[in-house]
Design an enzyme around this catalytic site. Structure first.
Site, PDB file in Angstrom:
ATOM      1  N   GLY A 238       0.763  -1.240   0.000  1.00  0.00           N
ATOM      2  CA  GLY A 238       0.000   0.000   0.000  1.00  0.00           C
ATOM      3  C   GLY A 238       0.793   1.287   0.000  1.00  0.00           C
ATOM      4  O   GLY A 238       0.209   2.371  -0.135  1.00  0.00           O
ATOM      5  N   GLU A 271       3.683  -6.951   1.270  1.00  0.00           N
ATOM      6  CA  GLU A 271       3.096  -7.152  -0.065  1.00  0.00           C
ATOM      7  C   GLU A 271       3.084  -5.876  -0.905  1.00  0.00           C
ATOM      8  O   GLU A 271       2.029  -5.423  -1.333  1.00  0.00           O
ATOM      9  CB  GLU A 271       1.643  -7.633   0.089  1.00  0.00           C
ATOM     10  CG  GLU A 271       1.446  -8.857   0.956  1.00  0.00           C
ATOM     11  CD  GLU A 271      -0.036  -9.119   1.286  1.00  0.00           C
ATOM     12  OE1 GLU A 271      -0.865  -8.198   1.123  1.00  0.00           O
ATOM     13  OE2 GLU A 271      -0.346 -10.243   1.690  1.00  0.00           O
ATOM     14  N   PRO A 272       4.223  -5.259  -1.167  1.00  0.00           N
ATOM     15  CA  PRO A 272       4.208  -4.013  -1.938  1.00  0.00           C
ATOM     16  C   PRO A 272       4.015  -4.252  -3.432  1.00  0.00           C
ATOM     17  O   PRO A 272       4.558  -5.203  -3.994  1.00  0.00           O
ATOM     18  CB  PRO A 272       5.608  -3.428  -1.676  1.00  0.00           C
ATOM     19  CG  PRO A 272       6.467  -4.625  -1.426  1.00  0.00           C
ATOM     20  CD  PRO A 272       5.597  -5.689  -0.811  1.00  0.00           C
ATOM     21  N   GLY A 273       3.229  -3.409  -4.054  1.00  0.00           N
ATOM     22  CA  GLY A 273       3.044  -3.477  -5.504  1.00  0.00           C
ATOM     23  C   GLY A 273       3.430  -2.164  -6.145  1.00  0.00           C
ATOM     24  O   GLY A 273       4.500  -2.001  -6.723  1.00  0.00           O
ATOM     25  N   ARG A 274       2.549  -1.169  -5.990  1.00  0.00           N
ATOM     26  CA  ARG A 274       2.737   0.140  -6.611  1.00  0.00           C
ATOM     27  C   ARG A 274       4.118   0.734  -6.334  1.00  0.00           C
ATOM     28  O   ARG A 274       4.756   1.278  -7.229  1.00  0.00           O
ATOM     29  CB  ARG A 274       1.664   1.091  -6.073  1.00  0.00           C
ATOM     30  CG  ARG A 274       1.646   2.454  -6.739  1.00  0.00           C
ATOM     31  CD  ARG A 274       0.738   3.429  -5.957  1.00  0.00           C
ATOM     32  NE  ARG A 274      -0.572   2.883  -5.692  1.00  0.00           N
ATOM     33  CZ  ARG A 274      -1.627   3.024  -6.485  1.00  0.00           C
ATOM     34  NH1 ARG A 274      -1.525   3.708  -7.594  1.00  0.00           N
ATOM     35  NH2 ARG A 274      -2.778   2.476  -6.151  1.00  0.00           N
ATOM     36  N   TYR A 314      -9.988   6.953 -11.207  1.00  0.00           N
ATOM     37  CA  TYR A 314      -9.684   7.531  -9.883  1.00  0.00           C
ATOM     38  C   TYR A 314      -9.497   9.042  -9.934  1.00  0.00           C
ATOM     39  O   TYR A 314      -9.067   9.627  -8.940  1.00  0.00           O
ATOM     40  CB  TYR A 314      -8.376   6.952  -9.331  1.00  0.00           C
ATOM     41  CG  TYR A 314      -8.257   5.463  -9.298  1.00  0.00           C
ATOM     42  CD1 TYR A 314      -9.143   4.671  -8.564  1.00  0.00           C
ATOM     43  CD2 TYR A 314      -7.209   4.824  -9.962  1.00  0.00           C
ATOM     44  CE1 TYR A 314      -8.994   3.297  -8.513  1.00  0.00           C
ATOM     45  CE2 TYR A 314      -7.054   3.450  -9.910  1.00  0.00           C
ATOM     46  CZ  TYR A 314      -7.956   2.689  -9.190  1.00  0.00           C
ATOM     47  OH  TYR A 314      -7.793   1.339  -9.134  1.00  0.00           O
ATOM     48  N   CYS A 342     -14.505   7.032 -27.398  1.00  0.00           N
ATOM     49  CA  CYS A 342     -15.772   7.774 -27.402  1.00  0.00           C
ATOM     50  C   CYS A 342     -16.405   7.826 -26.016  1.00  0.00           C
ATOM     51  O   CYS A 342     -17.435   7.192 -25.752  1.00  0.00           O
ATOM     52  CB  CYS A 342     -16.701   7.179 -28.435  1.00  0.00           C
ATOM     53  SG  CYS A 342     -16.017   7.437 -30.070  1.00  0.00           S
ATOM     54  N   GLU A 343     -15.750   8.560 -25.129  1.00  0.00           N
ATOM     55  CA  GLU A 343     -16.219   8.802 -23.762  1.00  0.00           C
ATOM     56  C   GLU A 343     -15.638  10.156 -23.369  1.00  0.00           C
ATOM     57  O   GLU A 343     -14.445  10.391 -23.593  1.00  0.00           O
ATOM     58  CB  GLU A 343     -15.622   7.785 -22.771  1.00  0.00           C
ATOM     59  CG  GLU A 343     -15.943   6.344 -23.016  1.00  0.00           C
ATOM     60  CD  GLU A 343     -17.210   5.892 -22.311  1.00  0.00           C
ATOM     61  OE1 GLU A 343     -17.723   6.622 -21.449  1.00  0.00           O
ATOM     62  OE2 GLU A 343     -17.665   4.786 -22.646  1.00  0.00           O
TER      63      GLU A 343
END
Ligand SMILES: *Cc1c(COP(=O)(O)O)cnc(C)c1O
Length: 421
Positions: A238, A271-274, A314, A342-343
């Site tokens: 996190g 458990e690091p990801g980012r 986000y 197309c958004e």
């Protein structure tokens, strides 16, 4: 990783991004192997002599070359699906270093995890524990588990990536965790191995994580007194990164703060990801058009929300840099950087001041985590290639998808004779 202008060219670890774009086309993801490895080592070394396992959270970026590179450094892996398990196993990494998280593990995923010898299943409900016990009995293999506790602590992050509040779907409350450990102790197919928590992502302060870990350490102490001794404390991942002006704590500062909470006889799982991959990737994109309306200037680029969903999902901020440094005094534009999808939510950056003309190459920064991993084929757009910059230079580690790949599994394709000429 080093990403800077050299003679007016934005380079990543010595490779000019413009040359990479020329060779592999745009949009294109580029990652720094040195940067990723340095961040993993920063975690690993921060533990010093303490027993620990750094389990890279595969969902942040599941490219096989990145998994393999981290596996070679001794990383374990945190996975959230059977698909991620197969990815990890495909790189030759041992299943024993894998922890399996997630609220919705299917019976098939649990059986496969047990058969492969996954190190620990992180349990998120009573029903899941029962399912694991049944699968363990059926396969004749004891299941090592940790209960993921939801400590009801506000991590102070975006609501979509907060996971440790009681209104979130993750983990179980402390009281229920106690009860689950007792039932686990009484089941011969379950081995209570640890306790886990993970309160959210892109965390920029240490205090909430420390508070959560304090709770699970206290729980482990109570359980030891009830003859349920646990071997490890899983403190989750996190840690945030810098997208704009965030000031996340250093890896070492976070690890040291957590180690102060965990008695030395426990192994610490993290458990690091980012924070391992996020700052080590960029998305290269080329300007197609500059469109000015009465209200706005739009820099329309060839990357879109299907390639990088974070801004749309986000409201995330990513820095956008020109790959060639603009000439001093060049005309700047107040603009939104948008894609062709197309958004109206298809934007990569809003309210920027840029020098941008059709044909210019831009780099969207801090795009190593939750970027390619969230890419889709919306608008029948093939996903971009991925390039890993290594000591020997850039290497293509995933080819650009082709439109034919997108149609491959569909049943209504016309045969060649039937196809309109
Ligand atoms: C996503 C996730 C992580 C990694 O989070 P980051 O913010 O990327 O470090 C760790 N543990 C669990 C259980 C997760 O779901």
């Amino acid at each position: 990783m080093h990403c800077d202008y050299v003679d007016g060219q934005l380079t990543l670890d010595g490779s000019a991004l413009a040359a990479i774009a020329e060779r592999y086309g745009t949009p294109c993801y580029v990652y720094s192997r040195a940067g990723i490895e340095a961040r993993f080592r920063a975690y690993d070394e921060a533990f010093g002599a303490r027993a620990h396992r750094v389990c890279y959270a595969v969902k942040a970026n599941d490219n096989l070359s990145i998994i393999r590179a981290l596996g070679r450094l001794g990383a374990g892996f945190d996975i959230v699906s059977g698909g991620e398990l197969e990815r990890v196993l495909a790189t030759g990494a041992p299943a024993g270093n894998v922890v399996f998280s997630g609220v919705g593990k299917t019976a098939a995923e649990i059986q496969r995890a047990l058969a492969a010898g996954v190190g620990c299943l992180n349990v998120e409900s009573a029903a899941e524990l029962a399912r694991i016990a049944a699968a363990a009995a059926a396969t004749g293999r004891t299941a090592a588990i940790a209960i993921r506790v939801n400590p009801d602590i506000d991590a102070g992050t975006h609501p979509y990536i907060s996971t440790g509040l009681k209104e979130n779907k993750f983990g179980v409350p402390l009281d229920e965790a106690r009860a689950l450990y007792r039932s686990a102790r009484d089941n011969p197919w379950i081995e209570p191995r640890g306790v886990a928590c993970h309160i959210g992502s892109q965390l920029t302060t240490i205090a909430p994580v420390v508070a959560a870990v304090r709770e699970v350490v206290a729980l482990a102490g109570e359980l030891a007194a009830e003859d349920i001794p646990l071997a490890h404390i899983d403190v989750g991942g996190g840690l945030g990164i810098r997208y704009e002006d965030e000031q996340p704590p250093a890896i070492r500062a976070l690890v040291e703060a957590l180690l102060r909470e965990v008695p030395a006889h426990y192994e610490v799982v993290m458990e690091p990801g980012r924070s391992i991959v996020g700052e080590c990737g960029v998305l290269l994109t080329r300007v197609e058009y500059v469109k000015s309306t009465a209200a706005r200037n739009f820099v329309i680029v060839d990357a879109a929300m299907n390639d990088l969903l974070r801004p749309a999902l986000y409201d995330a901020w990513h820095e956008v840099l020109p790959c060639t440094a603009p000439a001093p005094g060049a005309h700047t534009l107040e603009c939104d950087v948008v894609g062709p999808v197309c958004e109206s939510g298809d934007w990569l950056a809003r309210g920027r001041t840029l020098v941008a003309a059709p044909g210019d190459l831009l780099a969207v920064m801090s795009a190593g985590a939750y970027a390619f991993a969230m890419a889709s084929n919306y608008n029948a757009r093939p996903r971009p290639p991925e390039v890993l910059v290594e000591a020997g230079g850039p290497r293509l580690v995933r080819a650009r998808e082709r439109v034919a790949d997108l149609m491959r599994d569909e049943l209504e394709r016309l045969s060649e004779e039937e196809a309109p000429k």
